[in-house]
Write a protein that holds these residues in place. Structure first.
Motif, PDB file in Angstrom:
ATOM      1  N   UNK A 180      -4.325  55.553 166.178  1.00  0.00           N
ATOM      2  CA  UNK A 180      -3.719  54.355 165.038  1.00  0.00           C
ATOM      3  C   UNK A 180      -4.619  52.964 165.167  1.00  0.00           C
ATOM      4  N   UNK A 181      -4.993  52.733 166.474  1.00  0.00           N
ATOM      5  CA  UNK A 181      -5.796  51.563 166.905  1.00  0.00           C
ATOM      6  C   UNK A 181      -7.010  51.519 166.449  1.00  0.00           C
ATOM      7  N   UNK A 182      -7.675  52.892 166.604  1.00  0.00           N
ATOM      8  CA  UNK A 182      -9.226  53.184 166.220  1.00  0.00           C
ATOM      9  C   UNK A 182      -9.226  53.031 164.915  1.00  0.00           C
ATOM     10  N   UNK A 183      -8.400  53.623 164.108  1.00  0.00           N
ATOM     11  CA  UNK A 183      -8.248  53.475 162.594  1.00  0.00           C
ATOM     12  C   UNK A 183      -8.372  52.162 162.153  1.00  0.00           C
ATOM     13  N   UNK A 184      -7.367  51.289 162.737  1.00  0.00           N
ATOM     14  CA  UNK A 184      -7.184  49.759 162.653  1.00  0.00           C
ATOM     15  C   UNK A 184      -8.517  49.215 162.596  1.00  0.00           C
ATOM     16  N   UNK A 185      -9.160  49.351 163.765  1.00  0.00           N
ATOM     17  CA  UNK A 185     -10.174  48.609 164.015  1.00  0.00           C
ATOM     18  C   UNK A 185     -11.453  49.063 163.037  1.00  0.00           C
ATOM     19  N   UNK A 186     -11.666  50.340 162.525  1.00  0.00           N
ATOM     20  CA  UNK A 186     -12.689  50.698 161.832  1.00  0.00           C
ATOM     21  C   UNK A 186     -12.362  50.202 160.268  1.00  0.00           C
ATOM     22  N   UNK A 187     -11.126  50.069 160.182  1.00  0.00           N
ATOM     23  CA  UNK A 187     -10.967  49.556 158.887  1.00  0.00           C
ATOM     24  C   UNK A 187     -11.158  47.988 158.719  1.00  0.00           C
ATOM     25  N   UNK A 188     -10.864  47.158 159.810  1.00  0.00           N
ATOM     26  CA  UNK A 188     -11.067  45.911 159.953  1.00  0.00           C
ATOM     27  C   UNK A 188     -12.544  45.600 159.918  1.00  0.00           C
ATOM     28  N   UNK A 189     -13.310  46.738 160.366  1.00  0.00           N
ATOM     29  CA  UNK A 189     -14.574  46.323 160.239  1.00  0.00           C
ATOM     30  C   UNK A 189     -15.286  47.095 158.834  1.00  0.00           C
ATOM     31  N   UNK A 190     -14.648  47.267 157.913  1.00  0.00           N
ATOM     32  CA  UNK A 190     -14.998  47.430 156.755  1.00  0.00           C
ATOM     33  C   UNK A 190     -15.564  49.062 156.389  1.00  0.00           C
ATOM     34  N   UNK A 191     -15.045  49.833 157.412  1.00  0.00           N
ATOM     35  CA  UNK A 191     -15.456  51.272 157.192  1.00  0.00           C
ATOM     36  C   UNK A 191     -14.468  52.062 156.296  1.00  0.00           C
ATOM     37  N   UNK A 192     -14.780  52.928 155.462  1.00  0.00           N
ATOM     38  CA  UNK A 192     -14.199  53.512 154.429  1.00  0.00           C
ATOM     39  C   UNK A 192     -13.902  55.029 155.241  1.00  0.00           C
ATOM     40  N   UNK A 193     -13.046  55.755 154.354  1.00  0.00           N
ATOM     41  CA  UNK A 193     -12.780  56.985 154.943  1.00  0.00           C
ATOM     42  C   UNK A 193     -14.018  57.636 154.298  1.00  0.00           C
ATOM     43  N   UNK A 194     -14.290  58.697 154.887  1.00  0.00           N
ATOM     44  CA  UNK A 194     -15.704  59.419 155.015  1.00  0.00           C
ATOM     45  C   UNK A 194     -16.812  58.677 155.336  1.00  0.00           C
ATOM     46  N   UNK A 195     -16.612  57.640 156.255  1.00  0.00           N
ATOM     47  CA  UNK A 195     -17.882  56.959 156.847  1.00  0.00           C
ATOM     48  C   UNK A 195     -18.437  57.753 157.890  1.00  0.00           C
ATOM     49  N   UNK A 196     -19.562  57.593 158.254  1.00  0.00           N
ATOM     50  CA  UNK A 196     -20.251  58.410 159.285  1.00  0.00           C
ATOM     51  C   UNK A 196     -20.165  57.755 160.495  1.00  0.00           C
ATOM     52  N   UNK A 197     -19.708  58.287 161.554  1.00  0.00           N
ATOM     53  CA  UNK A 197     -19.797  57.739 162.803  1.00  0.00           C
ATOM     54  C   UNK A 197     -20.413  58.359 163.876  1.00  0.00           C
ATOM     55  N   UNK A 198     -21.234  57.610 164.717  1.00  0.00           N
ATOM     56  CA  UNK A 198     -21.802  58.109 165.871  1.00  0.00           C
ATOM     57  C   UNK A 198     -21.141  57.581 167.237  1.00  0.00           C
ATOM     58  N   UNK A 199     -20.694  58.495 167.923  1.00  0.00           N
ATOM     59  CA  UNK A 199     -20.050  58.293 169.203  1.00  0.00           C
ATOM     60  C   UNK A 199     -20.903  58.611 170.257  1.00  0.00           C
ATOM     61  N   UNK A 200     -20.870  57.599 171.493  1.00  0.00           N
ATOM     62  CA  UNK A 200     -21.643  57.551 172.430  1.00  0.00           C
ATOM     63  C   UNK A 200     -21.226  57.470 173.703  1.00  0.00           C
ATOM     64  N   UNK A 201     -21.218  58.503 174.664  1.00  0.00           N
ATOM     65  CA  UNK A 201     -20.654  58.629 175.945  1.00  0.00           C
ATOM     66  C   UNK A 201     -21.492  57.993 176.967  1.00  0.00           C
ATOM     67  N   UNK A 202     -21.385  56.920 177.110  1.00  0.00           N
ATOM     68  CA  UNK A 202     -22.122  56.172 178.323  1.00  0.00           C
ATOM     69  C   UNK A 202     -21.954  56.734 179.723  1.00  0.00           C
TER      70      UNK A 202
END
Lengths: 301, 301, 301, 301
Positions: free
Chosen positions: B91-113
């Protein structure tokens, strides 16, 4: 002066330091302490001999020999002294085996205690991974090895498993490898302890086994261990002690106890590079064993 | 009241606690603090909003949102609430993505440091191991992932590697996973922080990377982290603080500094079961990501 | 004599053997073949030079140099020649780098293709694990390294990831390490191929990447590979071929095709000790790279 | 019709197929064969009962029961039937335990044979990793487990280690898990065999142990195995056989022998995704054991 703060250490040399103050140590007939240096002072070897029950009670360790091989440079990449420490260790292993009545060509079962999946507890399994196993190859110097696993994985005490294997395969001695807890962070990755007293309940990083010693196994049992963790309570106690010299000792004890137990009980202190240090320690110990057990006799002959 | 003992924490919620005393916190216009409970009080969610440079300086954290999801029961076998925490996190991840202007169907790169071979630093790589990668499969919700490794293994800053990949594969946002250091042992294995400020030099368990944020990457960067270690100095300071209330603060600071720095600098405090806790945390975070990124839109639609 | 049974091999030296019969090979202007022996005949070095499109078509390999270092004793415990092979390999690496216009002190990005969790595909990641990374340490001879992972784990082509990193970190050459498929089981664990043609779609054990060569990367790309598997169909074909000499070739081809494709398609042949052989190969290749890239210049100066 | 090409299989059901031709099989009194289907035909269960020495000689397998659980869809991601196979397996395990006289609440030692570091030989250790160990927890249904390691690692036969542990911890039955070799590639990852005959020298992927059966252990021994490899010679033989129907069998045998032995002896055939298949098999077998041993009684009550 008993009842000091009972922060556990598996090292006899630390138990002696925290239990017996300087002059006191000398006067207690039950504990003998000796030390020597090798390799131009880079390797420090100490021996704690617990002679009788009086000494055992004072130290909280069974009667017997406790040898410590220390080298602050052991794990350094540059100027490290892996090889020298392995050889010093091999020398001490041979001496303990000889003292236990073992001859050249004796057969030895090496036991790697601990959990291979928990870094700080994986010293034993890692040593076994580097060990030269010769029972099926040689007429003399027959080395066999087992990683018995921890009770959560097997449902059995390591001591039960080892005893069964000893009964079936008849080695003449057991050498047990285990990760230890120390009192001081400077021991982590730098100190190796050898003892002819075996392993006792409550020793080791886990608390997972019953006695594994000459009495239970029926043959000599030598334990080789190296500290990989320090209880978090220990470093708090050290800090408080040096800051509160004016406070009465009993009161200080109570204050630390109240402070530490509720939240620090299960916490451990390790170096950031613990994974690397355990790898290096395991290499030094395996090499020590390989040298001691395979390069000719430990009879001194 | 500046210059408190500078024991580092990567958690904004802890930085706020140690930096700003109660009433003070309210009055500082630069930092807003909110909290709420979920799942009958078993999940605690707090938000620290650093509004301006004044707040950033007070907290030692860049401007932005810092969300913390805490659950003391997260890692318990019985009565654990993995799933509930994963969903709160999603829920929080979605909220942050939405706040950042990301739309449904956006492409995301996940980085495992982090370093897969060092338990306390392996959270990022472990999360990636559990992540559903969909870039090659779906038209929408394209997830790609990379474990860039640490500088000792690659000779490159993680930020350089990620920036190169971003330039070549054009995701619309980056989500970075990293292990953190906390101030309090009770955070280990129980707390997950999300922030839209990315990763900054000196953050994280290692100190291995330069800035990895929206400014350097050119797209929104969300960081998700969980504390796996506490600096050993922190627990000493806590102990000393409560014991030495009468001592002047500046003097106390100096005493602890003298005591701690020489020998505890590189030491860390972890739970004995750190290997297991990191595995569990990584599972919760991956599930949070899988839910947030794949189960329909984070547009709230 | 085209259209022989198209069992794939990644080795140019095998493609030449199966494609061009003896006298034919000599006469084809597009392919030059040379060989020499080193270390008293224990190391066999061959060179296939594909000079033009005619040769490329005949062999099914792009234009360029293909060097093969073979040693049947490489992986033996006793009398093994790891070191000698590493040095022969280093010599060839330097020659290829020099030919590509690289100077002493050039910076090189080494790429470990493949999946670390699948033994037969883990050669690349394992080589990277042994490599000395110096980009952050030296003024000259800057080595960086990356394990990009496979597409199922990242959602990206390895070529995309590498191209992004090349664009950001500006190395002067790329060296790619990959596991290969061979035609003959005697190649497994004994043969290493170097080529200046890079990696092409459909090569390698997996089929996971698009072109990774000088044209796509904009800088020289050298590929180093070693066979870890043989397609099961190959050994059936060999068997049938020698037994059915009287049968017409076209008919034989059809018979084998009918026999092999339905059930042996995804099967591979490996030695029982494949895990050990991959470890040993990775060690030899890393040492070759370490020697070639760090022990002074590859300028030949 | 003896002396067929002696390509080894550890599966009784395959030994029967290759040894006894259809009508012949019926007429041999020493071997009984039955089969049934479950789960709408997706699970195939067969039983080979070797009744006497005549049957044992014909099949090359000791007297006893051999149950095979087969499911071609077992390892598929979509439409896989892990759970159904685990339950079918659990049912067979209970039946064998009951037949051996074991009651509800019997204590069982589960032994994971094989080498955890060699994928195709790691089935036993992997099963143990997933097993619920209850000996220290329950009054009834006491499960203990051991991974004895292979002789090169321990210097001891697995049978010696197990016998010692049996003598010391007194379980009422032993269940041994091991990787097997099959004759046909379609068995890899799809077939599980159970037998009450234990493990015999020369069985299994390695050849590493002496007899581990009811006679040597003094208690019932059930073996559960799954094929992870096929000898490379087998697929050549199959190919040749179907192509050379006109050739006399004895001659055909000699031709294949000459062809195969020199170079294919130590080669094995595995699927490309062997690492994944072994993981899945181990999961199904552990679940079968967990269900059989923990979900109430195997008395059938």
């Amino acid at each position: 002066m008993p009842n000091r703060f009972p922060i556990r250490t598996d090292l006899a040399v630390e138990a002696r330091e925290t239990t017996l103050s300087g002059s006191e140590a000398e006067s207690i007939s039950g504990v003998v302490y000796q030390q020597q240096e090798e390799d131009g002072g880079r390797i420090h070897i100490s021996r704690v001999l617990v002679k009788n029950e009086k000494g055992a009670k004072a130290l909280g360790k069974p009667k017997g020999n406790y040898l410590t091989v220390e080298a602050q440079d052991m794990w350094k990449n540059e100027g490290g002294i892996h090889r020298e420490v392995s050889e010093a260790l091999a020398h001490q292993i041979r001496a303990l085996l000889k003292e236990a009545g073992l001859k050249k060509s004796s057969s030895v079962l090496v036991v790697g205690l601990g959990n291979p999946e928990v870094t700080s507890d994986s010293l034993g399994p890692q040593v076994l991974g580097n060990l030269r196993i010769t029972r099926t190859l040689y007429a003399d110097g027959k080395i066999s090895g087992i990683v018995p696993g921890v009770m959560a994985q097997t449902g059995m005490e390591a001591a039960e498993i080892v005893k069964g294997i000893v009964g079936e395969t008849k080695p003449e001695a057991v050498i047990v490898i285990d990760a230890l807890a120390a009192r001081s962070v400077k021991r982590l990755g730098t100190t190796i302890q050898l003892t002819d007293t075996g392993i006792h309940p409550g020793s080791g990083v886990g608390n997972r086994r019953s006695r594994l010693d000459a009495e239970t196994m029926g043959i000599p049992v030598i334990a080789i261990g190296a500290p990989t963790v320090v209880g978090a309570a220990a470093i708090v106690y050290d800090a408080v002690e040096s800051l509160m010299e004016e406070v009465d000792e009993a009161e200080r004890y109570q204050m630390v106890k109240d402070l530490v137990e509720p939240k620090l009980g299960p916490m451990i202190v390790t170096p950031k590079d613990i994974d690397d240090r355990v790898r290096r320690l395991s290499f030094v110990i395996s090499e020590g064993l390989n040298i001691a057990l395979l390069h000719d006799a430990y009879t001194g002959a």
